[in-house]
Design a protein around this motif. Structure first.
Motif, PDB file in Angstrom:
ATOM      1  N   ARG A 308       0.553  -1.138   0.118  1.00  0.00           N
ATOM      2  CA  ARG A 308      -0.014   0.086   0.053  1.00  0.00           C
ATOM      3  C   ARG A 308       1.013   1.300  -0.024  1.00  0.00           C
ATOM      4  O   ARG A 308       0.522   2.148  -0.634  1.00  0.00           O
ATOM      5  CB  ARG A 308      -1.081   0.039   1.257  1.00  0.00           C
ATOM      6  N   SER A 309       2.251   1.157   0.667  1.00  0.00           N
ATOM      7  CA  SER A 309       2.897   2.468   0.877  1.00  0.00           C
ATOM      8  C   SER A 309       3.568   2.771  -0.629  1.00  0.00           C
ATOM      9  O   SER A 309       3.950   3.836  -0.818  1.00  0.00           O
ATOM     10  CB  SER A 309       4.166   2.165   1.786  1.00  0.00           C
ATOM     11  N   GLU A 310       3.159   2.002  -1.892  1.00  0.00           N
ATOM     12  CA  GLU A 310       3.830   2.217  -2.949  1.00  0.00           C
ATOM     13  C   GLU A 310       3.022   3.339  -3.777  1.00  0.00           C
ATOM     14  O   GLU A 310       3.360   3.805  -4.856  1.00  0.00           O
ATOM     15  CB  GLU A 310       3.727   1.118  -4.144  1.00  0.00           C
ATOM     16  N   VAL A 311       1.729   3.803  -3.222  1.00  0.00           N
ATOM     17  CA  VAL A 311       0.979   4.697  -4.076  1.00  0.00           C
ATOM     18  C   VAL A 311       0.553   5.769  -3.050  1.00  0.00           C
ATOM     19  O   VAL A 311       0.437   5.694  -1.744  1.00  0.00           O
ATOM     20  CB  VAL A 311      -0.138   3.999  -4.544  1.00  0.00           C
ATOM     21  N   SER A 312       0.407   7.142  -3.621  1.00  0.00           N
ATOM     22  CA  SER A 312      -0.059   8.009  -2.677  1.00  0.00           C
ATOM     23  C   SER A 312      -0.841   8.937  -3.573  1.00  0.00           C
ATOM     24  O   SER A 312      -1.030   8.660  -4.785  1.00  0.00           O
ATOM     25  CB  SER A 312       0.999   9.024  -2.394  1.00  0.00           C
ATOM     26  N   GLU A 313      -1.838   9.835  -2.893  1.00  0.00           N
ATOM     27  CA  GLU A 313      -2.836  10.479  -3.847  1.00  0.00           C
ATOM     28  C   GLU A 313      -2.328  11.403  -4.947  1.00  0.00           C
ATOM     29  O   GLU A 313      -2.791  11.654  -6.090  1.00  0.00           O
ATOM     30  CB  GLU A 313      -3.638  11.158  -2.972  1.00  0.00           C
ATOM     31  N   ALA A 314      -0.980  11.761  -4.528  1.00  0.00           N
ATOM     32  CA  ALA A 314      -0.402  12.737  -5.809  1.00  0.00           C
ATOM     33  C   ALA A 314      -0.004  11.967  -7.040  1.00  0.00           C
ATOM     34  O   ALA A 314       0.295  12.797  -7.659  1.00  0.00           O
ATOM     35  CB  ALA A 314       0.758  13.258  -4.815  1.00  0.00           C
ATOM     36  N   MET A 315       0.033  10.825  -6.899  1.00  0.00           N
ATOM     37  CA  MET A 315       0.432  10.213  -8.092  1.00  0.00           C
ATOM     38  C   MET A 315      -0.676   9.767  -8.925  1.00  0.00           C
ATOM     39  O   MET A 315      -0.519   9.374 -10.286  1.00  0.00           O
ATOM     40  CB  MET A 315       1.051   8.538  -7.816  1.00  0.00           C
ATOM     41  N   ILE A 316      -1.737   9.941  -8.661  1.00  0.00           N
ATOM     42  CA  ILE A 316      -3.138   9.920  -9.545  1.00  0.00           C
ATOM     43  C   ILE A 316      -3.087  10.790 -10.302  1.00  0.00           C
ATOM     44  O   ILE A 316      -3.249  12.189  -9.966  1.00  0.00           O
ATOM     45  CB  ILE A 316      -4.464   9.705  -8.565  1.00  0.00           C
ATOM     46  N   PRO A 317      -3.294  10.729 -11.615  1.00  0.00           N
ATOM     47  CA  PRO A 317      -3.272  11.971 -12.518  1.00  0.00           C
ATOM     48  C   PRO A 317      -4.454  12.695 -12.738  1.00  0.00           C
ATOM     49  O   PRO A 317      -5.531  12.338 -12.071  1.00  0.00           O
ATOM     50  CB  PRO A 317      -3.201  11.124 -14.051  1.00  0.00           C
ATOM     51  N   SER A 318      -4.175  14.189 -12.651  1.00  0.00           N
ATOM     52  CA  SER A 318      -5.347  15.103 -12.709  1.00  0.00           C
ATOM     53  C   SER A 318      -6.422  14.830 -13.919  1.00  0.00           C
ATOM     54  O   SER A 318      -7.586  15.245 -13.566  1.00  0.00           O
ATOM     55  CB  SER A 318      -4.890  16.528 -12.913  1.00  0.00           C
ATOM     56  N   SER A 319      -6.092  13.973 -14.711  1.00  0.00           N
ATOM     57  CA  SER A 319      -7.038  13.565 -15.889  1.00  0.00           C
ATOM     58  C   SER A 319      -8.205  12.509 -15.436  1.00  0.00           C
ATOM     59  O   SER A 319      -9.107  12.234 -16.074  1.00  0.00           O
ATOM     60  CB  SER A 319      -6.561  13.459 -17.017  1.00  0.00           C
ATOM     61  N   ALA A 320      -7.828  11.804 -14.166  1.00  0.00           N
ATOM     62  CA  ALA A 320      -8.396  10.769 -13.693  1.00  0.00           C
ATOM     63  C   ALA A 320     -10.140  11.346 -13.354  1.00  0.00           C
ATOM     64  O   ALA A 320     -10.260  12.322 -12.777  1.00  0.00           O
ATOM     65  CB  ALA A 320      -7.797  10.132 -12.537  1.00  0.00           C
ATOM     66  N   GLY A 321     -11.060  10.463 -13.792  1.00  0.00           N
ATOM     67  CA  GLY A 321     -12.232  10.903 -13.525  1.00  0.00           C
ATOM     68  C   GLY A 321     -12.859   9.777 -12.420  1.00  0.00           C
ATOM     69  O   GLY A 321     -11.904   9.663 -11.525  1.00  0.00           O
TER      70      GLY A 321
END
Length: 551
Positions: A308-321
C-alpha cells in the motif's frame, strides 16, 4: 483495520468466479427438512450402497456461499464412497412415481442455492476426491500428460498433485477451493481463458452418471454428444464423477503486475492487443478491473499496489475521472530466466499505454499466485467476514457492446456506494467449442468480455449499502444488458421463457439432450429450466416452445 483488510480482499478476489451467479431475489423460506413419503424413504433405505443415506440433520447441505436465500433442507443426503452409489440412487429415483429429484453439491459455492430445492436428494460430492497424475499420458491420450480427478476433488489438490510432477492444468478459476465437477458443469474462467479457453475446453475424458443412472465414459470422439453437453450443462444431463484434464509443464514463478489507466478506450485497446492472435509473445494471464478513484472505498485505487505504501494520492493523474481501470498480467519464468526477465517484461509492456508511474510489480511462486485468495480467506474467516451474503453478478458482454456497457454501467451505476471488485477482461470466442452447453454471446465478433460484479454485504456494523439495494443494482444492470446481446455466466432464472432466450440458438439442442440423458427430469431441478411432477411425462414439443410439462 477492517477497511484495510477489505481493500486487500479486493485484490485477492479478482477473478474469483465461483460456481454460480446470483438469483436476484431473496426468500425467507425456513430451514425445515423437505418432506419425503414413508414409501419413498423405505425404498431408498432398502438400496444396497457402499456409502450412506442421511434422512435427518441435513441442514448443512442447504447452505451456500451466496447466503441470499434460506432454503428448506434437503429430504435426503447421499454420502457416496463409489460412483456406483450415485448411479444406484439416480436410477432408483428415476423409477419412482414421486417428485424426488437429485442434485450434486461440492462445497456449496453457488450464490443462488442452485444445488438446493424441495423434494431433493443432495449428493455430497466431496466424498469422491481421488486424484491420479499420468505424467507421460497413455495410448488413449497419445502420450499427452494428464491428471484424472474425481468429481468431488478440489482444484487446489489437483494443482498440488500435478506440481509434484512439475506439471499443471492450463486453465483455472482464480479460487481453487472448488470441486472439479462443479466448475466443469459451468465453464471455469479466469485470466488464462484468452489463451487456453475455459476449464471445460481442457478436458480429455469424462465419467458421467446420466439422469438414467447409467455410468458412461465419454470423450470428444466417443459418446461425444454427452461429453460436450455435460460440460457447461449446469448439472442438467449428468453428474460428473471423474474428469481427465490436460496438463502442461508448470512454471516455477511468475512476475505479477498491475497498471492503471484513466481512459477506457485505451484500456480496452491494450487488453485486446494482449489477447490478439498476432501477439506471439504475450503474457500468461490477462485480466482487468474497475477502480473507483477514492481510497476510502473497497475497490479504490489504494487497493491496486501490492504494498500500500507504493501509492499516494499525488500519483493519481489530474485527468482521472471518478473511476479508473487496472490491467493485471503475469509472466511466468524459471530461475534460469531471471537474468533476462526485466528486459523481456519491459519489451512486452512497451506497446501498452498505461500511466508509467502507476505500474506495480511483485514476484511469487506459481502456486502462491494461483492460490492467492486462500490466505485472505483464512484471515477473513477468523474475523467473521468471509461467510456473509454475496450478491454477485457475472456477465459475458460482446466486444461490440463493451464501450456502451462502460458508459451505461461502469460510469453511471458504479458510485462511491458500489463497493466490491468489478472485473472486466476479454477472451477469445474461438477457444470455446460451439458444442459446449455454455451460452456465450451470439454476435459475430471474435472477442467478448467477462464482467463480474463481486460484491459483498458487510455486517451492519461496518456500514455500506443494504443487500436489497445491491440486488436492485444487479436488476438495473441486467435490464441494461438485454438489448446488448449479453449472456449471464452461470445464470439462474425463474421462468422458462428467460432460459429459452438465454440459450438462444442452443435451446432446442439443450432440450433434446435433456430428453436423451435425463428423460425423467431427475437432475438439478432448482435451476428452474425443467421441473418434475408426479406422473408427468417429458414432452419435448412443449418444453422446446417454452411451456411447462403440465400444460
Amino acid at each position: 483495520m477492517a477497511s484495510r483488510i477489505w481493500a486487500h480482499l479486493i485484490v485477492a478476489l479478482l477473478g474469483c468466479i465461483l460456481a454460480s451467479c446470483l438469483r436476484v431475489c431473496y426468500s425467507d423460506s425456513d430451514s425445515r427438512r423437505s418432506p419425503i413419503s414413508p414409501g419413498d424413504r423405505k425404498y431408498l433405505e432398502s438400496l444396497s450402497l457402499q456409502g450412506k443415506l442421511t434422512f435427518e440433520n441435513t441442514t448443512a447441505s442447504a447452505k451456500d456461499w451466496g447466503q441470499l436465500r434460506r432454503v428448506t433442507a434437503p429430504a435426503v443426503v447421499l454420502h457416496p464412497t463409489s460412483v456406483d452409489d450415485i448411479a444406484t440412487v439416480v436410477r432408483s429415483v428415476a423409477r419412482l412415481e414421486s417428485e424426488l429429484t437429485v442434485a450434486a453439491r461440492g462445497l456449496g459455492s453457488s450464490t443462488g442455492s442452485q444445488s438446493q430445492a424441495r423434494n431433493r436428494i443432495v449428493v455430497e460430492m466431496t466424498s469422491l476426491n481421488g486424484i491420479m497424475v499420468a505424467p507421460s499420458g497413455d495410448s488413449a491420450s497419445n502420450g499427452v500428460p494428464f491428471v484424472e480427478a474425481m468429481g468431488g476433488a478440489l482444484w487446489v489438490d489437483v494443482l498440488k498433485a500435478s506440481l509434484e510432477h512439475r506439471l499443471a492444468p492450463r486453465s483455472w478459476t482464480d479460487y481453487l477451493y472448488l470441486t472439479v465437477g462443479g466448475t466443469l458443469s459451468n465453464a471455469g474462467v479466469s485470466g488464462q481463458t484468452f489463451r487456453h479457453g475455459p476449464e471445460v475446453s481442457n478436458v480429455l475424458q469424462l465419467e458421467v452418471v446420466t439422469g438414467k443412472g447409467e455410468v458412461v465414459q465419454c470423450t470428444p470422439t466417443e459418446n461425444s454428444e454427452l461429453f460436450f453437453t455435460v460440460l457447461g450443462g449446469l448439472g442438467q444431463f449428468g453428474i460428473i464423477t471423474k474428469a481427465r484434464i490436460l496438463l502442461e509443464k508448470a512454471p516455477q514463478r511468475v512476475r505479477w503486475m498491475r497498471a492503471l489507466y484513466t481512459d477506457f478506450a485505451t484500456f480496452k485497446r491494450d487488453q485486446e492487443l494482449l489477447i490478439g492472435s498476432a501477439v506471439t509473445k504475450s503474457f500468461d494471464y490477462v485480466e482487468g478491473f474497475v477502480v473507483v478513484n477514492n481510497e476510502n472505498v473497497i475497490n479504490g485505487w489504494g487497493s491496486v499496489p501490492f504494498v500500500r505504501s507504493e501509492v499516494s494520492e499525488a500519483m493519481i493523474p489530474s485527468s482521472a475521472g471518478p473511476i479508473m481501470y487496472c490491467l493485471e498480467v503475469t509472466k511466468a519464468y524459471s530461475t534460469a530466466d531471471l537474468q533476462k526477465l526485466d528486459d523481456v517484461v519491459e519489451s512486452m509492456l512497451a506497446p501498452l499505454s498505461f500511466h508509467r508511474e502507476l505500474l506495480f510489480k511483485t514476484d511469487t511462486t506459481y502456486f502462491k499466485f494461483l492460490d492467492r485468495v486462500h490466505e485472505l480467506e483464512t484471515q477473513l474467516r477468523s474475523r467473521g467476514l468471509w461467510e456473509i451474503p454475496h450478491p454477485w453478478l457475472n456477465i459475458f458482454v460482446p466486444a461490440s457492446a463493451i464501450d456502451r456497457f462502460d458508459m451505461l454501467v461502469f460510469k453511471r451505476l458504479v458510485t462511491h456506494e458500489f463497493n466490491g471488485p468489478i472485473l472486466v477482461y476479454p477472451v477469445n470466442k474461438s477457444q470455446w467449442d460451439k458444442r459446449l452447453s455454455v451460452a456465450i454471446p451470439e454476435s459475430p465478433e471474435e472477442i467478448f468480455y467477462i464482467v463480474a460484479f463481486l460484491r459483498n454485504k458487510l455486517p451492519d456494523a461496518h456500514g455500506g449499502p443494504s443487500l436489497s439495494s445491491m440486488l436492485e443494482d444487479n436488476e438495473k444492470i441486467l435490464r441494461i444488458c438485454e438489448p446488448l446481446q449479453c449472456k449471464q455466466y452461470l445464470p439462474h432464472y425463474q421462468d422458462r421463457s428467460r432460459w429459452k432466450r438465454h440459450f438462444g440458438i442452443k435451446w432446442e439442442t439443450f432440450v433434446q439432450n435433456k430428453q436423451a440423458f435425463d428423460p425423467n427430469v431427475i437432475l438439478s431441478s432448482s435451476q428452474n429450466i425443467f421441473s418434475r411432477r408426479r406422473g408427468s411425462k417429458f414432452s419435448i414439443a412443449n418444453i422446446a416452445h417454452g411451456q411447462s410439462q403440465d400444460e
